[in-house]
Design a protein around this motif. Structure first.
Motif, PDB file in Angstrom:
ATOM      1  N   ARG A 128      28.805  99.873  32.232  1.00  0.00           N
ATOM      2  CA  ARG A 128      29.288  98.493  32.080  1.00  0.00           C
ATOM      3  C   ARG A 128      28.292  97.601  31.338  1.00  0.00           C
ATOM      4  N   PHE A 129      26.998  97.781  31.626  1.00  0.00           N
ATOM      5  CA  PHE A 129      26.005  96.831  31.127  1.00  0.00           C
ATOM      6  C   PHE A 129      24.850  97.473  30.354  1.00  0.00           C
ATOM      7  N   GLY A 130      24.807  98.797  30.268  1.00  0.00           N
ATOM      8  CA  GLY A 130      23.716  99.445  29.548  1.00  0.00           C
ATOM      9  C   GLY A 130      23.856  99.268  28.046  1.00  0.00           C
ATOM     10  N   PRO A 225      31.761  84.827  49.622  1.00  0.00           N
ATOM     11  CA  PRO A 225      32.916  84.355  48.845  1.00  0.00           C
ATOM     12  C   PRO A 225      32.886  84.902  47.428  1.00  0.00           C
ATOM     13  N   GLN A 226      34.072  85.072  46.860  1.00  0.00           N
ATOM     14  CA  GLN A 226      34.146  85.443  45.451  1.00  0.00           C
ATOM     15  C   GLN A 226      33.717  84.258  44.596  1.00  0.00           C
ATOM     16  N   GLN A 227      32.940  84.523  43.573  1.00  0.00           N
ATOM     17  CA  GLN A 227      32.450  83.466  42.695  1.00  0.00           C
ATOM     18  C   GLN A 227      33.527  83.083  41.680  1.00  0.00           C
ATOM     19  N   PRO A 228      33.470  81.863  41.156  1.00  0.00           N
ATOM     20  CA  PRO A 228      34.500  81.427  40.210  1.00  0.00           C
ATOM     21  C   PRO A 228      34.528  82.288  38.950  1.00  0.00           C
ATOM     22  N   ALA A 229      35.689  82.299  38.297  1.00  0.00           N
ATOM     23  CA  ALA A 229      35.881  83.167  37.133  1.00  0.00           C
ATOM     24  C   ALA A 229      34.890  82.855  36.022  1.00  0.00           C
ATOM     25  N   TRP A 230      34.578  81.561  35.812  1.00  0.00           N
ATOM     26  CA  TRP A 230      33.658  81.219  34.723  1.00  0.00           C
ATOM     27  C   TRP A 230      32.276  81.813  34.954  1.00  0.00           C
ATOM     28  N   LEU A 231      31.857  81.875  36.250  1.00  0.00           N
ATOM     29  CA  LEU A 231      30.536  82.425  36.542  1.00  0.00           C
ATOM     30  C   LEU A 231      30.548  83.941  36.397  1.00  0.00           C
ATOM     31  N   ARG A 232      31.617  84.593  36.810  1.00  0.00           N
ATOM     32  CA  ARG A 232      31.705  86.043  36.659  1.00  0.00           C
ATOM     33  C   ARG A 232      31.674  86.423  35.179  1.00  0.00           C
ATOM     34  N   THR A 233      32.397  85.667  34.370  1.00  0.00           N
ATOM     35  CA  THR A 233      32.417  85.936  32.931  1.00  0.00           C
ATOM     36  C   THR A 233      31.049  85.685  32.307  1.00  0.00           C
ATOM     37  N   SER A 234      30.406  84.591  32.704  1.00  0.00           N
ATOM     38  CA  SER A 234      29.094  84.244  32.141  1.00  0.00           C
ATOM     39  C   SER A 234      28.044  85.282  32.515  1.00  0.00           C
ATOM     40  N   ALA A 235      28.083  85.760  33.776  1.00  0.00           N
ATOM     41  CA  ALA A 235      27.106  86.761  34.209  1.00  0.00           C
ATOM     42  C   ALA A 235      27.272  88.055  33.422  1.00  0.00           C
ATOM     43  N   ALA A 236      28.514  88.481  33.243  1.00  0.00           N
ATOM     44  CA  ALA A 236      28.757  89.715  32.481  1.00  0.00           C
ATOM     45  C   ALA A 236      28.318  89.553  31.028  1.00  0.00           C
ATOM     46  N   ARG A 237      28.600  88.397  30.432  1.00  0.00           N
ATOM     47  CA  ARG A 237      28.207  88.179  29.049  1.00  0.00           C
ATOM     48  C   ARG A 237      26.699  88.168  28.894  1.00  0.00           C
ATOM     49  N   ALA A 238      26.002  87.558  29.850  1.00  0.00           N
ATOM     50  CA  ALA A 238      24.542  87.517  29.775  1.00  0.00           C
ATOM     51  C   ALA A 238      23.952  88.925  29.787  1.00  0.00           C
ATOM     52  N   LEU A 239      24.498  89.786  30.617  1.00  0.00           N
ATOM     53  CA  LEU A 239      23.985  91.155  30.682  1.00  0.00           C
ATOM     54  C   LEU A 239      24.344  91.949  29.429  1.00  0.00           C
ATOM     55  N   ARG A 240      25.491  91.666  28.864  1.00  0.00           N
ATOM     56  CA  ARG A 240      25.858  92.375  27.632  1.00  0.00           C
ATOM     57  C   ARG A 240      25.030  91.885  26.447  1.00  0.00           C
ATOM     58  N   LEU A 241      24.633  90.623  26.469  1.00  0.00           N
ATOM     59  CA  LEU A 241      23.718  90.134  25.434  1.00  0.00           C
ATOM     60  C   LEU A 241      22.380  90.841  25.538  1.00  0.00           C
ATOM     61  N   ARG A 242      21.922  91.040  26.768  1.00  0.00           N
ATOM     62  CA  ARG A 242      20.669  91.784  26.962  1.00  0.00           C
ATOM     63  C   ARG A 242      20.814  93.197  26.397  1.00  0.00           C
ATOM     64  N   ALA A 244      22.756  94.284  24.083  1.00  0.00           N
ATOM     65  CA  ALA A 244      22.805  94.253  22.615  1.00  0.00           C
ATOM     66  C   ALA A 244      21.408  94.126  22.031  1.00  0.00           C
ATOM     67  N   PHE A 245      20.547  93.344  22.695  1.00  0.00           N
ATOM     68  CA  PHE A 245      19.162  93.208  22.241  1.00  0.00           C
ATOM     69  C   PHE A 245      18.409  94.532  22.412  1.00  0.00           C
ATOM     70  N   VAL A 246      18.569  95.166  23.582  1.00  0.00           N
ATOM     71  CA  VAL A 246      17.873  96.432  23.837  1.00  0.00           C
ATOM     72  C   VAL A 246      18.298  97.485  22.815  1.00  0.00           C
ATOM     73  N   ARG A 247      19.552  97.464  22.410  1.00  0.00           N
ATOM     74  CA  ARG A 247      20.064  98.448  21.448  1.00  0.00           C
ATOM     75  C   ARG A 247      19.321  98.364  20.112  1.00  0.00           C
ATOM     76  N   LEU A 248      18.795  97.196  19.810  1.00  0.00           N
ATOM     77  CA  LEU A 248      18.097  96.996  18.527  1.00  0.00           C
ATOM     78  C   LEU A 248      16.612  97.335  18.599  1.00  0.00           C
ATOM     79  N   THR A 249      16.090  97.586  19.804  1.00  0.00           N
ATOM     80  CA  THR A 249      14.660  97.861  19.955  1.00  0.00           C
ATOM     81  C   THR A 249      14.393  99.353  19.817  1.00  0.00           C
ATOM     82  N   PRO A 250      13.148  99.745  19.534  1.00  0.00           N
ATOM     83  CA  PRO A 250      12.826 101.180  19.428  1.00  0.00           C
ATOM     84  C   PRO A 250      12.954 101.881  20.777  1.00  0.00           C
TER      85      PRO A 250
END
Length: 293
Positions: A128-130, A225-242, A244-250
């Motif tokens: 999901r996030f690697g 409690p389940q967190q709001p949809a905007w926070l779930r989406t933001s958390a997933a996007r933040a990890l996917r941005l990470r 994407a950065f790792v993919r560019l490193t050696p």
């Protein structure tokens, strides 16, 4: 070394023969941070089963020494695998782990489920996030590591495939997940351990970030409690941005394995340091495979 060099090597390897080498590359070179996050999720999934969390709650290990309990669990996996599961070091770690567990009456089904969380949790996190998903050889290697650990610990009926471990986990959670106050107490104690890794000002936001990554059945079982949809989406996007950065490193060089220093042992540790102190006074028994031989 190119970012995909190890992946090309792994795809040419035989997991039945090379699962230990593939496992070391996954955990120490290709996905060290992601694998650790998957293990953390595995901890939390265990607490969704009241029978497991009630035992952990009675021992008070996470309340009294949560960081040590966390470190010890990770270090047992490292000690068993670092020189090979069949090495004397690996067998000694397994004997010591069995000695600790031997004082409790733990059903085989619970052992199998906890083992499945440590196999499936990292797999699902990485996919999901690697920075890339696991390949077929890596999935099989993780499953064979789980099966090998089951053999050493005397856990019966462990699968040999990732599909088998995933079915075991999903079926067991569908049957056994239920809310219990002990689930919430042990999960809270674990979150306090993880929050302590970061500056105090960031801890409330990081706690919500962590909850946003958990699925609804697990949140219900833990009493969060389940967190709001905007926070779930933001958390997933933040990890996917990470990722994407790792993919560019050696790629990580062989001289620099990604091994985090255990916080409980700043000056090093011995095998007897792992686990509660009383365990050192219990007798060591041969491994099931040693009894058979």
């Amino acid at each position: 070394m190119g970012r995909y060099s190890r992946l090309r090597q792994i795809r040419r390897m035989d997991p039945e023969r090379d699962f230990e080498q593939i496992f070391r590359w996954i955990t120490q070179y290709e996905f060290p941070w992601d694998y650790a996050q998957g293990v953390s999720i595995a901890f939390l999934r265990d607490y969704g089963v009241p029978r497991i969390s009630q035992l952990l709650d009675r021992t008070q290990e996470f309340e009294r020494a949560g960081q040590k309990r966390y470190d010890d669990t990770v270090l047992f996996g490292y000690e068993m695998s670092v020189e090979g599961f069949d090495s004397e070091r690996g067998r000694a770690a397994a004997r010591h782990l069995n000695r600790i567990h031997g004082t409790y009456r733990i059903p085989n089904d619970d052992y199998r489920y906890v083992l499945a969380t440590t196999v499936v949790g990292p797999k699902r996190w990485i996919d999901r996030f690697g920075w890339r998903p696991l390949c077929a050889q890596e999935n099989q290697a993780l499953a064979l590591v789980g099966h090998k650990m089951a053999t050493m610990m005397g856990i019966e009926g462990a699968p040999r495939t990732m599909a088998g471990f995933e079915k075991l986990l999903d079926d067991y959670e569908a049957e056994m997940f239920a809310y219990d106050p002990a689930n919430h107490r042990v999960a809270n104690a674990t979150f306090r351990v993880m929050a302590a890794w970061y500056p105090a000002a960031l801890r409330p936001a990081l706690a919500r970030f962590s909850l946003a990554l958990l699925d609804e059945p697990l949140l219900r079982a833990l009493g969060f409690p389940q967190q709001p949809a905007w926070l779930r989406t933001s958390a997933a996007r933040a990890l996917r941005l990470r990722s994407a950065f790792v993919r560019l490193t050696p790629a990580r060089p062989e001289s620099r394995p990604g091994l985090a220093a255990p916080r409980s042992y700043p000056f090093g540790y011995t095998l007897d340091d792992l686990g509660p102190a009383w365990a050192q006074h219990r007798p060591l028994k041969p491994l099931p495979c040693e009894d058979a031989s």
